[in-house]
Design a protein around this motif. Structure first.
Motif, short mmCIF file in Angstrom:
data_model
loop_
_atom_site.label_atom_id
_atom_site.label_comp_id
_atom_site.label_asym_id
_atom_site.label_seq_id
_atom_site.Cartn_x
_atom_site.Cartn_y
_atom_site.Cartn_z
N ALA A 1 0.85 -1.19 0.00
CA ALA A 1 0.00 0.00 0.00
C ALA A 1 0.88 1.23 0.00
N GLY A 2 1.69 1.32 -1.03
CA GLY A 2 2.52 2.51 -1.19
C GLY A 2 1.79 3.55 -2.03
N ALA A 3 2.56 4.53 -2.47
CA ALA A 3 1.96 5.64 -3.21
C ALA A 3 1.37 5.21 -4.54
N ALA A 4 1.84 4.07 -5.09
CA ALA A 4 1.29 3.62 -6.37
C ALA A 4 -0.15 3.14 -6.22
N GLN A 5 -0.61 2.92 -5.00
CA GLN A 5 -1.99 2.47 -4.77
C GLN A 5 -2.95 3.64 -4.58
N GLU A 6 -2.45 4.85 -4.70
CA GLU A 6 -3.32 6.01 -4.45
C GLU A 6 -4.09 6.41 -5.70
N PRO A 7 -5.33 6.86 -5.53
CA PRO A 7 -5.95 7.60 -6.62
C PRO A 7 -5.12 8.88 -6.82
N GLN A 8 -5.06 9.38 -8.03
CA GLN A 8 -4.14 10.49 -8.30
C GLN A 8 -4.42 11.72 -7.42
N ASP A 9 -5.70 12.00 -7.16
CA ASP A 9 -5.98 13.19 -6.34
C ASP A 9 -5.89 12.90 -4.84
N TRP A 10 -5.39 11.71 -4.50
CA TRP A 10 -5.08 11.40 -3.10
C TRP A 10 -3.57 11.28 -2.90
N MET A 11 -2.83 11.85 -3.80
CA MET A 11 -1.37 11.75 -3.76
C MET A 11 -0.83 12.13 -2.38
N GLY A 12 0.01 11.29 -1.81
CA GLY A 12 0.56 11.56 -0.48
C GLY A 12 -0.17 10.82 0.63
N MET A 13 -1.32 10.19 0.28
CA MET A 13 -2.14 9.53 1.30
C MET A 13 -1.42 8.35 1.96
N ALA A 14 -0.75 7.53 1.16
CA ALA A 14 -0.10 6.33 1.71
C ALA A 14 0.95 6.73 2.76
N HIS A 15 1.71 7.75 2.45
CA HIS A 15 2.74 8.20 3.36
C HIS A 15 2.14 8.87 4.61
N PHE A 16 1.14 9.70 4.39
CA PHE A 16 0.48 10.38 5.51
C PHE A 16 -0.14 9.32 6.44
N LEU A 17 -0.75 8.31 5.86
CA LEU A 17 -1.30 7.22 6.67
C LEU A 17 -0.21 6.54 7.50
N GLU A 18 0.94 6.35 6.90
CA GLU A 18 2.04 5.72 7.64
C GLU A 18 2.33 6.52 8.92
N HIS A 19 2.28 7.84 8.82
CA HIS A 19 2.44 8.67 10.03
C HIS A 19 1.28 8.45 11.01
N MET A 20 0.06 8.41 10.46
CA MET A 20 -1.13 8.35 11.31
C MET A 20 -1.28 7.01 12.02
N VAL A 21 -0.67 5.97 11.46
CA VAL A 21 -0.73 4.66 12.11
C VAL A 21 -0.22 4.75 13.55
N PHE A 22 0.73 5.64 13.78
CA PHE A 22 1.31 5.76 15.12
C PHE A 22 0.48 6.65 16.04
N LYS A 23 -0.65 7.12 15.53
CA LYS A 23 -1.49 8.01 16.35
C LYS A 23 -2.55 7.24 17.12
N GLY A 24 -2.35 5.94 17.26
CA GLY A 24 -3.16 5.22 18.22
C GLY A 24 -4.36 4.49 17.67
N THR A 25 -4.97 3.70 18.57
CA THR A 25 -6.14 2.88 18.27
C THR A 25 -7.10 3.03 19.44
#
Lengths: 421, 460
Positions: free
Chosen positions: A40-64
Motif C-alpha cells: 500500500a505505497g503511493a502507487a496504490q493512491e488515486p491520483q488526487d489522493w497523492m501523499g495519502m499512503a505516506h500520511f497514513l504511515e504517520h497516522m498509524v502511530f497516532k493510536g487505536t
C-alpha cells in the motif's frame, strides 16, 4: 568470494486468513526485528489522493481504541527497543527491534497499530503539519528535487513519477474519512507480509503472529480505485535543465527503464553493469571521469527494482561547463560496452563485489527483515537468496545483451541541475 | 544492489558517493541528522563475544573479538590523532591525510590499491574524526590476510603522490562548497565556530578553503610521521577468526613497525568562549533551521554519563521529550532531536529542529523551555527508569555487527578509557539519581549559543 550456493535460510508461511509470514531464527542474537510490509505505497493512491499512503504511515502511530497516541513508541523505547516506518511507491512498512523476550508483549501492539489505526480527526490535522514540514525540508534538498524531476520525466503518466510525500495543496483537501477508507481497503491480510527475524524459533513466532494479526479492518463498500497509470518506453533523449537556488555544483542524472520482476536474471545483470560502471575507484566511469580526466567530483550508479518497472541511473556531480561533455562521453562508453564484451576479470570483480556486498548486508536481523520484506513486496521473499547465484551466472555475452537491450544511447532521460545565475 | 534500504549502507565504504538517496524514493517516519554527533549509540550483542586484548612489543594494542556467526572479518586501525590535533592554519590536515592513505604507497599506485581491494570484493575505508583517524576493512574470511597486509602497508608507508594530492585537495575544496547547499550543515558549522572559537573543534573536519589551499604533501608526511606509529594505534579485529590467528597476523604485518624514541607531546587546547552568541543566517530556504548549543564537558568529566542520559531523555527517539512535545503535540517539526557527542576535550549539547519560518520564534522558545526545565524540575522516577532502559537498550542494539562492536571498543581505547569502559559506562548510567541529573542540567543548561538559518523576512 563465497562459493557455496546459498539457499534461502528463512521460511515462508501463508496463514489461514491469507497473511504471509516470513521467519528466520538467528540463535546467536538476543534481538528480534518484526517488520510489517503492506502493499500500500503511493502507487496504490488515486491520483488526487497523492501523499495519502505516506500520511497514513504517520497516522498509524497516532493510536487505536486501545493505544493512545505515543504509547507504542514509549513502550518500545523504554524497553530498549526502537521502531520506525517508511513509505515508497510499492509499499509502506512498519518495524521494531526489541529484545527477544519482549516480542510476546510488544508484537500485539504493533499489530494493533497497523490493523486498527483510529486516525482521530484532531491528530490528522496536527500530523498534517508534520508532513508539511517534511515536504519543506525535502524541497531544501537539491538532490531530492532533482530525483523528483527525473522521476516525472521517466514516468510522466504513472504513480512512480509522483512524489511519495504528495503536495501541500492535495493534503489540505484530504479528510480522515478518506484516509480510513484507504486504510481499510489496503491493510488486508492478503496484502501484507509480516517478517520476524532474530532470536526466536518458528513455532512461538507463528503462534504470536496468528494471535496478534487477526480482526482485520472491514473493507469499505465503495473503495477508492488506485490510478497507477501507465508506463511507456520512448525513443529519443528526454532532457530537462532545472535552475536550482543555492546550488554549488551541477548534477547530471541519466536514467533508463530496466527489466521487470519477471526477469530477475536480467535485473541482477543490471546490478553488475551498475557496478562495472561506477562502483569503486577502479570502475570504468569513476576511473576515467573522476581520477583521470577529473571532470566530475563524483559519479555513481544505481539499479532499483520496483514492481511495475525498474530504473537504472547514472549520476554525476560536476561543474556546469562540463555537463555536456560528460554526458557525451558516458554515451560513448555505453556504446562501446554494447559492442565490445567485458573482459572476464572485470566481470568477476563486479560479481565478487556484489556477492560480498550481499553477505555484508545480511548480518543483522534488521537487515534480513528489510531484505525479505522488500522482496516479498516486489517479488517473493525466497527470491532474495537467489541473488548471489543469479549474479554469478552472468557471462560477458549476457552482459553485452543487456547493454544492447536496455542502455540505449538513443533512448534515455537526463535531468541537469544548474545553479541559478 | 537491487535492494536499497535507507541507512543500511555499509559503514566506511571506500570510494563512496557524495550524494544522498537514489531512486526509488523512500521516506522515513523519522530521520535524524545526527551523523555529526558521532554518538555512542553504537552498541553490543547480549551473548557477549569473547574479547582478547594484547599489546605487541612495539606498543601496538590489539583487540580481537571472535564472532563466528557470519563468514566476515572486519578490522580497523584507530590512530590516536584527529582533527583536534590541527593548528588552525592547517585545518583539514588529517582529513586530507586520510583520503591520501589509499592513494599510493612506496610499492603501489592508487589504482593498484583500488584494484586489489575491489577485485576481491572487499572494502577499505579511511576517515578522520575529531579525536582519532581510522583505517577500516571488511572482507569475507578467506580474503582477510591479503587485505590486512595491504592495510598495514597503507598505514606504514603511504607515499602521498603529488598528482593524487592535488586531486584530493581539489575534491576537498569542492566538498567545502557542497556544504553550503545543506541548510543544517551550514547552520551547524556556524554554531560550532561560535562555541569553540580558536579551539580546533571549531572548524569543519575537512578544514576551510583557506587552510586546505595551503596544505602541502610535506604537511601530510610530517603529520603521518608524528602520529602514525604503533604505540599510538589500536588494531581491532572482529569476526570469524581465532584470537591467536588474528594476533599472529597483526604481529606478522605490524610487529616490526618501529615506534620512534620520542614521546608524542600531549595535546593542548585553547580555552573556549564563555559568552553565548546568537547568529542569524539569511538563506532563501523553505524551512528555518534552529540550533542551540550548550557548552558541556568532555568524556572524562563526572557529568558525562548524566549528560548522555539527559540527551537520551530529550532528543533520542520517537518517545523523546523534544519529539513528543514539539512534533507530536504541536506539529512544529518533522525533524527534531538532540545529541551530546563523546569528546576528549570540550563537548557540546546540541538540540536542533527544522520548522516553518513563521514558527521559528515559538519553536526556539519551546526548545529552550524543554531543555532548561530539566534544571528546575527533577525527572520523575518513571521517566528516569524509562530513560535508562532506553539508553542501555539502544546502546546494546548499536553493537550488533562485528564492525560496530569493534569500533566502539577501539574508540574507548583511543579515549584512554579502555575496553572496560563498555561495562563501566553501563553501570554508571544505572546508578544515576534524579538529583544528580537535575544538578547537571541546572549547571549546564543555562545560556545557549543559538543559530537561526532561514528566509530573511522571518529572521528579523
Amino acid at each position: 568470494m563465497i562459493t557455496t550456493t546459498l539457499t534461502f535460510p528463512g521460511t515462508v508461511h501463508r496463514l489461514e486468513n491469507g497473511l504471509t509470514v516470513v521467519h528466520q531464527h538467528m540463535p546467536a542474537t538476543p534481538v528480534v526485528v518484526a517488520d510489517v510490509w503492506v502493499n500500500a505505497g503511493a502507487a496504490q493512491e488515486p491520483q488526487d489522493w497523492m501523499g495519502m499512503a505516506h500520511f497514513l504511515e504517520h497516522m498509524v502511530f497516532k493510536g487505536t481504541e486501545r493505544l493512545l497516541p505515543g504509547m507504542f513508541d514509549h513502550t518500545i523505547e523504554t524497553q530498549g527497543g526502537f521502531s520506525n516506518a517508511a513509505t515508497s511507491h510499492d509499499y509502506a512498512h512498519f518495524y521494531m527491534a526489541v529484545a527477544a523476550d519482549a516480542l510476546p508483549t510488544t508484537l500485539p501492539h504493533l499489530a494493533d497499530l497497523v490493523l486498527h489505526a483510529a486516525i482521530p480527526a484532531d491528530e490528522f490535522v496536527r500530523e498534517r503539519q508534520v508532513v508539511l514540514e517534511e515536504i519543506r525540508q525535502a524541497h531544501d534538498d537539491p538532490d531530492w528535487v532533482g530525483f523528483q524531476a527525473l522521476s516525472e520525466q521517466v514516468f510522466p503518466d504513472h504513480a512512480y513519477g509522483r512524489p511519495v510525500l504528495g503536495t501541500a495543496e492535495i493534503l489540505a483537501q484530504r479528510s480522515p474519512e478518506e484516509m480510513r477508507s484507504f486504510h481499510q481497503r489496503h491493510y488486508q491480510p492478503d496484502n501484507m507480509t509480516v517478517v520476524i527475524a532474530g532470536g526466536i524459533p518458528l513455532e512461538p513466532t507463528l503462534d504470536l503472529v496468528r494471535q496478534a494479526f487477526r480482526a482485520f479492518p472491514t473493507p469499505p463498500t465503495s473503495p477508492p480505485a488506485a490510478t497507477p497509470g501507465k508506463i511507456e518506453s520512448w525513443w529519443g533523449v528526454r532532457r530537462q535543465v532545472l535552475r536550482i537556488p543555492r546550488l554549488e555544483h551541477a548534477r547530471l542524472t541519466m536514467a533508463w527503464m530496466g527489466p521487470g520482476i519477471d526477469d530477475l536474471d536480467a535485473a541482477c545483470g543490471m546490478d553488475i553493469l551498475s557496478t562495472l560502471l561506477a562502483e569503486g575507484r577502479s570502475a570504468r566511469l569513476v576511473r576515467e571521469l573522476r581520477e583521470e580526466r577529473q571532470w566530475v567530483l563524483d559519479i555513481n550508479s544505481s539499479f532499483s527494482l520496483q514492481r511495475d518497472c525498474s530504473l537504472f541511473t547514472l549520476q554525476a556531480w560536476l561543474a556546469p561547463e562540463v555537463v555536456d561533455a560528460v554526458e557525451a562521453l558516458i554515451c560513448e562508453r555505453l556504446s562501446t560496452l554494447a559492442v565490445q564484451t567485458v573482459p572476464l576479470a572485470e566481470l568477476e570483480r563486479a560479481q565478487r563485489l556484489l556477492v560480498n556486498d550481499f553477505a555484508f548486508s545480511t548480518e543483522t536481523p534488521g537487515q534480513l527483515a528489510g531484505l525479505y520484506g522488500y522482496y516479498s513486496v516486489v517479488a517473493a521473499a525466497a527470491d532474495s537468496y537467489s541473488y548471489p547465484h543469479r549474479i554469478r551466472a552472468h557471462t560477458p555475452a549476457s552482459i553485452a545483451r543487456l547493454v544492447n537491450t536496455y542502455l540505449s544511447t538513443n533512448a534515455y532521460a537526463s535531468t541537469v541541475l544548474l545553479p541559478t545565475t | 544492489m537491487l535492494f536499497h534500504q535507507p541507512g543500511s549502507g555499509t559503514d566506511f565504504r571506500l570510494f563512496g558517493s557524495v550524494g544522498p538517496g537514489n531512486w526509488p524514493p523512500v521516506t522515513l517516519r523519522s530521520i535524524h541528522l545526527s551523523t555529526v554527533s558521532n554518538s555512542m549509540t553504537l552498541s553490543s550483542p547480549a551473548k557477549r563475544p569473547i574479547l582478547h586484548r594484547t599489546v605487541l612489543g612495539n606498543g601496538l594494542t590489539v583487540l580481537v573479538i571472535e564472532n563466528a556467526v557470519a563468514d566476515i572479518v572486519s578490522a580497523r586501525l584507530l590512530i590516536k590523532a584527529g582533527t583536534g590535533r590541527e593548528a588552525r592554519s592547517q585545518a583539514g590536515l588529517f582529513s586530507l591525510l586520510a583520503s591520501l592513505l589509499t592513494k599510493g604507497t612506496t610499492h603501489r599506485s592508487s589504482m593498484d590499491i583500488a584494484e586489489q581491494v575491489e577485485s576481491v570484493g572487499a572494502s577499505v575505508g579511511t576517515d578522520a574524526s575529531v579525536d582519532y583517524s581510522l583505517i577500516s576493512l571488511k572482507t569475507v574470511t578467506a580474503d582477510f590476510e591479503t587485505i590486512l597486509a595491504l592495510v598495514a602497508e597503507i598505514a606504514r608507508d603511504p607515499s602521498f603522490p603529488e598528482a593524487e594530492f592535488d586531486l584530493e585537495r581539489y575534491l576537498t575544496l569542492q566538498s567545502l562548497r557542497s556544504m553550503k547547499e545543506q541548510p543544517f550543515t551550514l547552520a551547524f558549522n556556524a554554531l560550532r565556530a561560535a562555541m569553540y572559537g580558536d579551539h580546533p573543534y571549531g572548524l569543519p573536519g575537512i578544514g576551510t578553503e583557506a587552510s586546505v589551499a595551503n596544505l602541502t604533501p610535506d604537511d601530510l608526511r610530517q603529520a603521518h610521521q608524528a602520529f602514525f606509529r604503533p604505540d599510538n594505534c589500536i588494531m581491532v579485529v572482529s569476526g570469524r577468526i581465532q584470537p591467536e590467528a588474528a594476533i599472529a597476523l597483526a604481529e606478522h604485518y605490524l610487529g616490526d613497525w618501529a615506534a620512534p624514541e620520542t614521546a608524542i607531546p600531549a595535546p593542548s587546547y585553547p580555552p573556549v568562549p564563555t559568552t553565548a552568541t546568537h547568529a542569524v543566517i539569511p538563506q532563501s530556504t523553505n524551512q528555518s533551521i534552529l540550533i542551540l548549543g550548550y557548552p558541556t564537558p568532555a568524556v572524562h568529566d563526572p557529568a558525562y554519563a548524566a549528560l548522555k542520559l539527559l540527551s537520551t531523555y530529550l532528543g533520542n527517539g520517537l518517545s523523546s521529550r523534544l519529539f513528543v512535545e514539539l512534533r507530536e503535540k504541536r506539529g512544529l517539526a518533522y525533524d527534531v532531536s538532540a545529541f551530546y557527542p563523546t569528546r576528549l576535550s570540550h563537548s557540546q549539547f546540541v538540540a536542533h529542529m527544522g520548522t516553518a519560518p513563521e514558527n521559528q520564534a515559538i519553536a526556539l522558545q519551546g526548545l529552550r523551555h524543554e531543555i532548561e526545565r530539566l534544571g528546575q524540575e527533577p525527572l520523575t522516577k518513571d521517566d528516569l527508569e524509562a530513560t535508562k532502559n532506553k539508553l542501555l537498550g539502544q546502546y546494546a542494539l548499536g553493537k550488533q555487527t562485528n564492525a560496530q562492536l569493534g569500533q566502539l571498543l577501539g574508540w574507548y581505547e583511543v579515549l584512554g578509557l579502555g575496553v572496560e569502559f563498555d561495562q563501566v559506562f553501563q553501570d554508571t548510567i544505572r546508578a544515576i539519581t534524579a538529583d544528580q541529573a537535575l544538578a547537571v542540567a541546572n549547571r549546564y543548561f543555562r545560556d545557549p549559543f543559538t543559530v537561526v538559518l532561514g528566509p530573511e523576512l522571518a529572521t528579523g
